[in-house]
Write an enzyme that holds these catalytic residues in place. Structure first.
Site, PDB file in Angstrom:
ATOM      1  N   PHE A  22       0.903  -1.237   0.105  1.00 21.29           N
ATOM      2  CA  PHE A  22      -0.064   0.091  -0.055  1.00 21.29           C
ATOM      3  C   PHE A  22       0.994   1.329   0.154  1.00 21.29           C
ATOM      4  O   PHE A  22       1.952   1.238   0.711  1.00 21.29           O
ATOM      5  CB  PHE A  22      -0.933  -0.002   1.237  1.00 21.29           C
ATOM      6  CG  PHE A  22      -1.967   0.980   1.436  1.00 21.29           C
ATOM      7  CD1 PHE A  22      -2.846   1.206   0.503  1.00 21.29           C
ATOM      8  CD2 PHE A  22      -1.763   1.915   2.306  1.00 21.29           C
ATOM      9  CE1 PHE A  22      -3.918   2.229   0.659  1.00 21.29           C
ATOM     10  CE2 PHE A  22      -2.580   2.972   2.458  1.00 21.29           C
ATOM     11  CZ  PHE A  22      -3.818   3.129   1.644  1.00 21.29           C
ATOM     12  N   ASN A  72      -2.158   0.103  10.514  1.00 20.15           N
ATOM     13  CA  ASN A  72      -3.246   0.715   9.375  1.00 20.15           C
ATOM     14  C   ASN A  72      -3.522  -0.479   8.831  1.00 20.15           C
ATOM     15  O   ASN A  72      -3.127  -0.731   7.822  1.00 20.15           O
ATOM     16  CB  ASN A  72      -2.107   1.762   8.515  1.00 20.15           C
ATOM     17  CG  ASN A  72      -3.269   2.272   7.702  1.00 20.15           C
ATOM     18  OD1 ASN A  72      -4.338   2.242   7.610  1.00 20.15           O
ATOM     19  ND2 ASN A  72      -2.681   2.954   6.525  1.00 20.15           N
ATOM     20  N   PRO A  73      -4.612  -1.078   9.366  1.00 25.10           N
ATOM     21  CA  PRO A  73      -5.026  -2.403   8.799  1.00 25.10           C
ATOM     22  C   PRO A  73      -6.066  -2.020   7.628  1.00 25.10           C
ATOM     23  O   PRO A  73      -6.514  -0.825   7.417  1.00 25.10           O
ATOM     24  CB  PRO A  73      -5.784  -2.826   9.815  1.00 25.10           C
ATOM     25  CG  PRO A  73      -6.361  -1.677  10.665  1.00 25.10           C
ATOM     26  CD  PRO A  73      -5.420  -0.650  10.561  1.00 25.10           C
TER      27      PRO A  73
END
Length: 302
Positions: free
Chosen positions: A96, A204-205
């Site tokens: 990400f 930050n799942p």
């Protein structure tokens, strides 16, 4: 042979429908050109104003990169890196792309655990970064706070961990990289961890519900890793739940949690944390004014 001003016009005309916000389009243009020419923004502006020529080989490379952008590929993947806390991080489609909101989350941790203020300066601090991706959170924390005793960077994707390993080497920091799937139980606590330690859990799942997919820019949906973004509509808190159960089962001492969250369901997250026994729950808005971060404390086995 093309020129700088010609490429600038072609770039604008090609992408203005995809990126209607002029400032964003300008930013992408300078990220690409400063990368290709290995210079700063001012140099590019001068070359545009002078209508300098671009060698045909380089111009061809620029056009190929422009075509990638036209296909919605994010500029960070096109050039192969991004910046986080002013530091360069390697990225590709396996991780990400770090966002400014996550920088704010890291800033919060650093503010809270300033040795002069946090009241724990005599206790060892361990950090667990759950869903580390590029490793930007772990590496930044280690760089800024080398006194943090151990930093465990965890991810369920080995290819993401390979990128994190490259970034750790790039910044010359030592962190422990662990292949862990929290949906399947989490990580066993290393025996060397002191039971009186202060623990920092940061994550930050995935938290975007599938029904919210239509709200995202196409370049996010098409290129960024699906498993790092989405959760089922029926179980949007699944990762927060798994992490919280792991904390209660595995950790002792004082546990600080820092989560990035979905702004649409922040009240549900607060309610869940209260039911789990977390205290001093605080929610913060990000730079856009959205509720995107939460911090809480858990006193384990006390």
């Amino acid at each position: 042979m093309g020129s700088f001003n010609k490429f600038y016009r072609v770039f604008q005309n090609t992408l203005q429908d995809l990126y209607p916000e002029p400032k964003e389009l300008e930013s992408i243009f300078f990220l690409l050109t400063t990368h290709i020419f290995q210079c700063d923004k001012t140099t590019i502006l001068l070359r545009i104003s002078r209508k300098e020529k671009i060698h045909f080989v380089t111009y061809d490379k620029l056009i190929k990169k422009l075509w990638e952008l036209k296909k919605n590929r994010p500029i960070q993947y096109v050039i192969g890196y991004t910046y986080f806390f002013g530091m360069k991080f390697i990225v590709n489609e396996k991780v990400f792309i770090p966002r400014p909101e996550t920088e704010e989350l890291v800033s919060w941790i650093l503010q809270d655990h300033n040795n002069k203020k946090d009241g724990h300066h005599n206790k060892p601090i361990q950090v667990f970064d759950i869903g580390t991706g590029s490793g930007c959170i772990s590496i930044t924390l280690k760089k800024k706070k080398p006194e943090f005793l151990h930093i465990y960077a965890m991810d369920s994707d080995q290819e993401a961990l390979d990128i994190a390993k490259k970034n750790a080497k790039l910044h010359n920091v030592k962190i422990s990289l662990k292949n862990v799937d929290f949906l399947k139980g989490g990580m066993d606590i290393p025996t060397k961890i002191n039971k009186n330690s202060v623990h920092i859990i940061v994550s930050n799942p995935p938290y975007i519900r599938l029904s919210e997919k239509k709200l995202l820019h196409p370049n996010i949906v098409q290129y960024e890793p699906y498993q790092a973004l989405f959760v089922p509509d029926k179980t949007p808190l699944i990762f927060y739940q798994k992490i919280s159960f792991w904390i209660k089962k595995r950790l002792t001492g004082i546990v600080y949690i820092y989560f990035e969250i979905n702004q649409f369901i922040y009240l549900d997250i607060i309610d869940f944390l209260k039911k789990m026994g977390f205290l001093n729950i605080e929610i913060r808005r990000d730079f856009q004014g959205l509720f995107r971060m939460v911090r809480a404390i858990y006193y384990a086995n006390k």
